[in-house]
Design an enzyme around this catalytic site. Structure first.
Site, PDB file in Angstrom:
ATOM      1  N   CYS A  51     -63.407  31.952  77.784  1.00  0.00           N
ATOM      2  CA  CYS A  51     -63.083  33.371  77.888  1.00  0.00           C
ATOM      3  C   CYS A  51     -63.313  34.023  76.539  1.00  0.00           C
ATOM      4  O   CYS A  51     -63.492  33.347  75.538  1.00  0.00           O
ATOM      5  CB  CYS A  51     -61.609  33.550  78.259  1.00  0.00           C
ATOM      6  SG  CYS A  51     -61.144  32.689  79.763  1.00  0.00           S
ATOM      7  N   ARG A  88     -69.254  34.671  77.453  1.00  0.00           N
ATOM      8  CA  ARG A  88     -68.205  33.646  77.537  1.00  0.00           C
ATOM      9  C   ARG A  88     -67.515  33.640  78.907  1.00  0.00           C
ATOM     10  O   ARG A  88     -66.552  32.900  79.115  1.00  0.00           O
ATOM     11  CB  ARG A  88     -67.156  33.893  76.447  1.00  0.00           C
ATOM     12  CG  ARG A  88     -67.723  33.930  75.051  1.00  0.00           C
ATOM     13  CD  ARG A  88     -66.653  34.259  74.038  1.00  0.00           C
ATOM     14  NE  ARG A  88     -65.667  33.201  73.955  1.00  0.00           N
ATOM     15  CZ  ARG A  88     -65.786  32.138  73.192  1.00  0.00           C
ATOM     16  NH1 ARG A  88     -66.848  31.993  72.430  1.00  0.00           N
ATOM     17  NH2 ARG A  88     -64.843  31.219  73.178  1.00  0.00           N
ATOM     18  N   TRP A 123     -63.490  33.558  82.233  1.00  0.00           N
ATOM     19  CA  TRP A 123     -64.234  32.562  83.005  1.00  0.00           C
ATOM     20  C   TRP A 123     -63.166  31.665  83.626  1.00  0.00           C
ATOM     21  O   TRP A 123     -62.470  30.932  82.936  1.00  0.00           O
ATOM     22  CB  TRP A 123     -65.171  31.752  82.099  1.00  0.00           C
ATOM     23  CG  TRP A 123     -66.080  30.880  82.885  1.00  0.00           C
ATOM     24  CD1 TRP A 123     -67.176  31.248  83.594  1.00  0.00           C
ATOM     25  CD2 TRP A 123     -65.952  29.469  83.064  1.00  0.00           C
ATOM     26  NE1 TRP A 123     -67.739  30.163  84.199  1.00  0.00           N
ATOM     27  CE2 TRP A 123     -67.010  29.057  83.891  1.00  0.00           C
ATOM     28  CE3 TRP A 123     -65.043  28.509  82.602  1.00  0.00           C
ATOM     29  CZ2 TRP A 123     -67.202  27.736  84.282  1.00  0.00           C
ATOM     30  CZ3 TRP A 123     -65.227  27.197  82.985  1.00  0.00           C
ATOM     31  CH2 TRP A 123     -66.299  26.826  83.813  1.00  0.00           C
ATOM     32  N   ASN A 175     -57.551  32.485  75.343  1.00  0.00           N
ATOM     33  CA  ASN A 175     -58.771  31.703  75.592  1.00  0.00           C
ATOM     34  C   ASN A 175     -58.422  30.255  75.274  1.00  0.00           C
ATOM     35  O   ASN A 175     -57.954  29.962  74.183  1.00  0.00           O
ATOM     36  CB  ASN A 175     -59.888  32.228  74.664  1.00  0.00           C
ATOM     37  CG  ASN A 175     -61.058  31.256  74.558  1.00  0.00           C
ATOM     38  OD1 ASN A 175     -61.678  31.139  73.510  1.00  0.00           O
ATOM     39  ND2 ASN A 175     -61.365  30.553  75.628  1.00  0.00           N
ATOM     40  N   GLY A 176     -58.646  29.357  76.245  1.00  0.00           N
ATOM     41  CA  GLY A 176     -58.349  27.942  76.008  1.00  0.00           C
ATOM     42  C   GLY A 176     -57.687  27.338  77.223  1.00  0.00           C
ATOM     43  O   GLY A 176     -57.696  27.935  78.308  1.00  0.00           O
ATOM     44  N   GLU A 235     -77.414   6.136  69.499  1.00  0.00           N
ATOM     45  CA  GLU A 235     -77.323   7.565  69.209  1.00  0.00           C
ATOM     46  C   GLU A 235     -77.019   7.784  67.718  1.00  0.00           C
ATOM     47  O   GLU A 235     -77.570   8.695  67.090  1.00  0.00           O
ATOM     48  CB  GLU A 235     -76.261   8.214  70.109  1.00  0.00           C
ATOM     49  CG  GLU A 235     -75.967   9.674  69.868  1.00  0.00           C
ATOM     50  CD  GLU A 235     -77.168  10.615  70.071  1.00  0.00           C
ATOM     51  OE1 GLU A 235     -78.219  10.178  70.546  1.00  0.00           O
ATOM     52  OE2 GLU A 235     -77.027  11.801  69.707  1.00  0.00           O
ATOM     53  N   LYS A 254     -79.433   9.871  65.179  1.00  0.00           N
ATOM     54  CA  LYS A 254     -78.980  11.012  64.380  1.00  0.00           C
ATOM     55  C   LYS A 254     -79.364  10.802  62.915  1.00  0.00           C
ATOM     56  O   LYS A 254     -79.840  11.713  62.252  1.00  0.00           O
ATOM     57  CB  LYS A 254     -77.451  11.179  64.455  1.00  0.00           C
ATOM     58  CG  LYS A 254     -76.884  11.646  65.770  1.00  0.00           C
ATOM     59  CD  LYS A 254     -77.068  13.106  66.062  1.00  0.00           C
ATOM     60  CE  LYS A 254     -78.362  13.362  66.757  1.00  0.00           C
ATOM     61  NZ  LYS A 254     -78.407  13.361  68.170  1.00  0.00           N
ATOM     62  N   GLU A 314     -83.147  11.244  62.440  1.00  0.00           N
ATOM     63  CA  GLU A 314     -83.621  12.614  62.663  1.00  0.00           C
ATOM     64  C   GLU A 314     -83.385  13.517  61.466  1.00  0.00           C
ATOM     65  O   GLU A 314     -84.263  14.280  61.092  1.00  0.00           O
ATOM     66  CB  GLU A 314     -82.862  13.250  63.853  1.00  0.00           C
ATOM     67  CG  GLU A 314     -83.360  12.855  65.210  1.00  0.00           C
ATOM     68  CD  GLU A 314     -82.539  13.510  66.310  1.00  0.00           C
ATOM     69  OE1 GLU A 314     -83.141  14.073  67.226  1.00  0.00           O
ATOM     70  OE2 GLU A 314     -81.292  13.479  66.262  1.00  0.00           O
ATOM     71  N   HIS A 369     -80.556 -12.931  66.904  1.00  0.00           N
ATOM     72  CA  HIS A 369     -81.891 -13.199  67.443  1.00  0.00           C
ATOM     73  C   HIS A 369     -82.982 -12.446  66.686  1.00  0.00           C
ATOM     74  O   HIS A 369     -84.064 -12.239  67.221  1.00  0.00           O
ATOM     75  CB  HIS A 369     -81.940 -12.839  68.933  1.00  0.00           C
ATOM     76  CG  HIS A 369     -80.996 -13.653  69.761  1.00  0.00           C
ATOM     77  ND1 HIS A 369     -81.102 -15.022  69.892  1.00  0.00           N
ATOM     78  CD2 HIS A 369     -79.896 -13.314  70.462  1.00  0.00           C
ATOM     79  CE1 HIS A 369     -80.121 -15.478  70.654  1.00  0.00           C
ATOM     80  NE2 HIS A 369     -79.362 -14.447  71.004  1.00  0.00           N
ATOM     81  N   LYS A 423     -86.622  21.494  68.937  1.00  0.00           N
ATOM     82  CA  LYS A 423     -85.412  21.452  69.762  1.00  0.00           C
ATOM     83  C   LYS A 423     -85.755  21.157  71.223  1.00  0.00           C
ATOM     84  O   LYS A 423     -85.115  20.355  71.887  1.00  0.00           O
ATOM     85  CB  LYS A 423     -84.688  22.800  69.654  1.00  0.00           C
ATOM     86  CG  LYS A 423     -83.416  22.895  70.454  1.00  0.00           C
ATOM     87  CD  LYS A 423     -82.342  22.075  69.783  1.00  0.00           C
ATOM     88  CE  LYS A 423     -81.124  21.856  70.643  1.00  0.00           C
ATOM     89  NZ  LYS A 423     -80.430  20.615  70.252  1.00  0.00           N
TER      90      LYS A 423
HETATM   91  C1  G6P Z   1     -85.954  16.751  71.638  1.00  0.00           C
HETATM   92  C2  G6P Z   1     -84.692  17.096  70.861  1.00  0.00           C
HETATM   93  C3  G6P Z   1     -83.608  16.055  71.121  1.00  0.00           C
HETATM   94  C4  G6P Z   1     -83.355  15.947  72.618  1.00  0.00           C
HETATM   95  C5  G6P Z   1     -84.643  15.652  73.383  1.00  0.00           C
HETATM   96  C6  G6P Z   1     -84.445  15.801  74.872  1.00  0.00           C
HETATM   97  O1  G6P Z   1     -86.502  15.588  71.135  1.00  0.00           O
HETATM   98  O2  G6P Z   1     -84.977  17.135  69.479  1.00  0.00           O
HETATM   99  O3  G6P Z   1     -82.419  16.456  70.469  1.00  0.00           O
HETATM  100  O4  G6P Z   1     -82.421  14.938  72.840  1.00  0.00           O
HETATM  101  O5  G6P Z   1     -85.658  16.593  73.027  1.00  0.00           O
HETATM  102  O6  G6P Z   1     -84.184  17.149  75.132  1.00  0.00           O
HETATM  103  P1  G6P Z   1     -83.438  17.689  76.412  1.00  0.00           P
HETATM  104  O7  G6P Z   1     -83.429  19.172  76.227  1.00  0.00           O
HETATM  105  O8  G6P Z   1     -84.280  17.294  77.584  1.00  0.00           O
HETATM  106  O9  G6P Z   1     -82.096  17.074  76.448  1.00  0.00           O
END
Ligand code: G6P
Length: 610
Positions: free
Chosen positions: A2, A27, A75, A99-100, A483, A487, A490, A506, A605
């Protein structure tokens, strides 16, 4: 999710409230409302509400004039969209916008009903209004009553409060949900984000968790949770009217990491106060699709693929059906066996990733017609192409390295595993209740994990000097190790790999020496003892270990063995918590290295080409 706006000024603030709401409509727009204190013939509280857009509310407010008021765009979480449930909520002469999500609202509601309060809405917010009134009735002053009220709230809130008895004061408070104060020579204001305040000022002050701000026409006083006055810095917003604001953060990635309690709260808000899971969360036809489902095939790229890998553990454990996970760019070109009864789940933050979209179309061309998209963008191509959908409510994610999109995908996938389990008769009522409680508590649990940031930032100092790093996890935490490694690669450009800890011997053990830090994700689960043996293998080779452990991890810290303990053990949902310190670690390593955190080199992105 909200939006709230609060205003006290020398002039009429009704247009300010309405314009603020227009800016916050992203929102939520299930209903809108405002309350003001009119002073023409002595102070009187007046409220207007409308089930519809802000424009409808504005039409009602045509003649209204006041110098003090609060407003809200909703919302729906607790209770359907209706005028009855629209904010502000009133108790006698005071009005509250919120909101919350208040997690303990049922307990508060029962207690207040016992004290004689009548509830006229289904919202959690109404409990705040009556609770505040009950404290005022016991003789507390306005500020004292707000302090006493928020000290009893469990969950996330940003609130704005006005009272007929206090025609020269508005009080706001926050914990978990965002709230920014706007300061101007003509009056003082507050809102869920800066975009709503730019109409009156660029001088803004971000409130911290636990803060209460007392706004008068020419002053803003901030109190910490312990009641001490505190100065919060005032900055000049550089925001252009339509940009996603960075707020007090240095980078969008940092902001998005810290937004995770909010993002999860919003994503899970559609559960409302329900005591049981409804497959309908995934669409009107979900009950039929899930009952036809005999196995699950998850397809995704990058971080979204890691979310899918975690989900495989959940789906097999909770729902008892088999689940495979494929990288989209591999699946679309592989000759695979299309088994009837397969639910194809595509996961994508953007909903536009070319490989994922093509893989979904490929699956359909093979005759796999049961499909579900888990996505952060409602109108995206992948959503449009799927039969069922679940829209995560992470909000726009700007940082290329995905963070809040990942944890909200995990929340959606946990709901999916539970829904399939329920449809298949594999979920006991106790397990269902426990899972719902844990899901609802996630925003609060993550907020506690975020408090580890200073210690993680210290670890990152040493890390940034390294060329390589190895991440270890076991079971459903192996994808979390993947993951964490992604990170770090990247955004800090440090070469990082992840292994299931049992595979160490191994091959990768050959790499371990004093220059290769090893990061272990060590939850307190059935595999902990096995993981501890793997860690001994690293120590015996002179490797430096950084362990994210749960409470109950009993090995003491020593030279070359660094341990951070997570605030809570989190059972099946533990991956959602354990990824957060890894996000922070790579963010701080990148800061030390001075890389372009939000736009790392060579990446994008949303990858809309193959
Ligand atoms: C790009 C972004 C990643 C993302 C991937 C899949 O490589 O840099 O951060 O995980 O795409 O994107 P999606 O929008 O399909 O989750």
């Amino acid at each position: 999710m909200c939006g709230i706006v609060v205003a006290i000024a020398q002039q009429n603030i009704v247009p300010v409230l309405l314009e603020g709401l227009r800016k916050l409509e992203y929102r939520g727009y299930d209903s809108a409302g405002l309350a003001v204190i009119r002073t023409q013939e002595g102070p009187s509280l007046e409220r207007l509400r409308s089930v519809g857009r802000v424009a409808e509310l504005a039409a009602q407010a045509d003649d209204l004039q006041a110098q003090l008021g609060i407003a809200h765009t909703r919302w729906a979480t607790h209770g359907i969209p209706s005028e009855r449930n629209a904010h502000p909520h009133i108790s006698d002469q005071l009005a509250v916008v919120h909101n919350g999500i208040i997690e303990n609202y049922e307990i508060l509601r029962e207690r207040l009903q016992g004290e004689g309060y009548t509830f006229v809405s289904d919202t959690d917010t109404e409990a705040i209004a009556h609770l505040l009134h009950s404290h005022l009735k016991r003789g507390q002053d306005f500020v004292g009553a707000v302090r006493a009220t928020v000290s009893e709230l469990v969950g996330a809130y940003a609130i704005g409060v006005i009272s007929e008895h206090e025609p020269d004061t508005a009080i706001v408070a926050r914990s978990g949900s965002p709230l920014v104060v706007g300061i101007s020579p003509n009056g003082n204001f507050a809102a869920s984000d800066t975009s709503a305040l730019l109409q009156v000022t660029r001088e803004v002050m971000y409130l911290e968790n636990g803060d209460i701000a007392v706004l008068t026409r020419n002053n803003v006083r901030v109190l910490r949770a312990d009641g001490q006055s505190v100065q919060r810095p005032v900055s000049t917003s550089q925001l252009s009217a339509d940009a996603v604001e960075l707020g007090q953060y240095r980078h969008y990635m940092q902001k998005e990491i810290f937004e995770q309690p909010r993002a999860l709260g919003d994503t899970l808000a559609m559960l409302g106060g329900a005591h049981s899971i409804s497959p309908q969360l995934f669409g009107a036809d979900a009950q039929r699709v899930l009952s036809e489902t005999q196995r699950v095939l998850i397809i995704a790229c990058g971080t979204s693929w890691h979310a899918g890998m975690v989900a495989r553990y959940w789906i097999e454990e909770i729902a008892g059906i088999s689940c495979s996970v494929e990288i989209a760019s591999e699946y679309r070109y592989r000759r695979s066996v299309a088994e009837p009864g397969t639910l194809v789940v595509v996961i994508s933050q953007s909903g536009e990733t070319a490989d994922t979209l093509a893989a979904l179309k490929h699956a359909k061309s093979l005759g796999l017609n049961l499909s579900l998209a888990i996505c952060n963008v409602p109108e995206s191509a992948i959503v449009r192409e799927s039969e069922l959908r679940f829209i995560t409510r992470a909000g726009p994610e700007i940082g290329v390295a995905s963070t809040k999109a990942f944890t909200t995908q995990l929340a959606a996938l946990a709901l999916l595993a539970l829904s399939i389990g329920k449809v298949k008769g594999k979920l006991s009522p106790e397990a269902e209740k426990d899972a719902l409680d844990s899901l609802r508590h996630l925003p609060v649990a993550i907020a506690k994990v975020l408090e580890l940031e200073p210690a993680i930032a210290q670890w990152a100092q040493g890390f940034a000097m390294k060329q390589h790093a190895l991440f270890l996890g076991r079971g459903m935490h192996y994808p979390i190790a993947l993951e964490g490694a992604l990170k770090l690669k990247e955004i800090s450009y440090i070469h990082a790999e992840a292994y299931p800890a049992g595979e160490l011997k191994h091959g990768p053990l050959a790499l371990v020496d004093k220059d290769m830090p090893v990061i272990a994700v060590a939850p307190n689960d059935a595999l902990l003892e096995k993981l501890k043996s793997n860690l001994q293998e690293v120590r015996a080779r002179g490797g430096e270990l950084f362990v994210f452990a749960d409470q109950g991890f009993e090995i003491p810290e020593s030279d070359g063995l660094h341990i951070l303990r997570m605030p809570e053990n989190y059972g099946l949902l533990s991956p959602v918590l354990h990824v957060v310190p890894l996000q922070l670690l790579s963010y701080h390593a990148a800061l030390v290295k001075g890389t372009d955190v939000d736009k790392p080199r060579n990446l994008a992105k949303s990858v809309t080409v193959e």
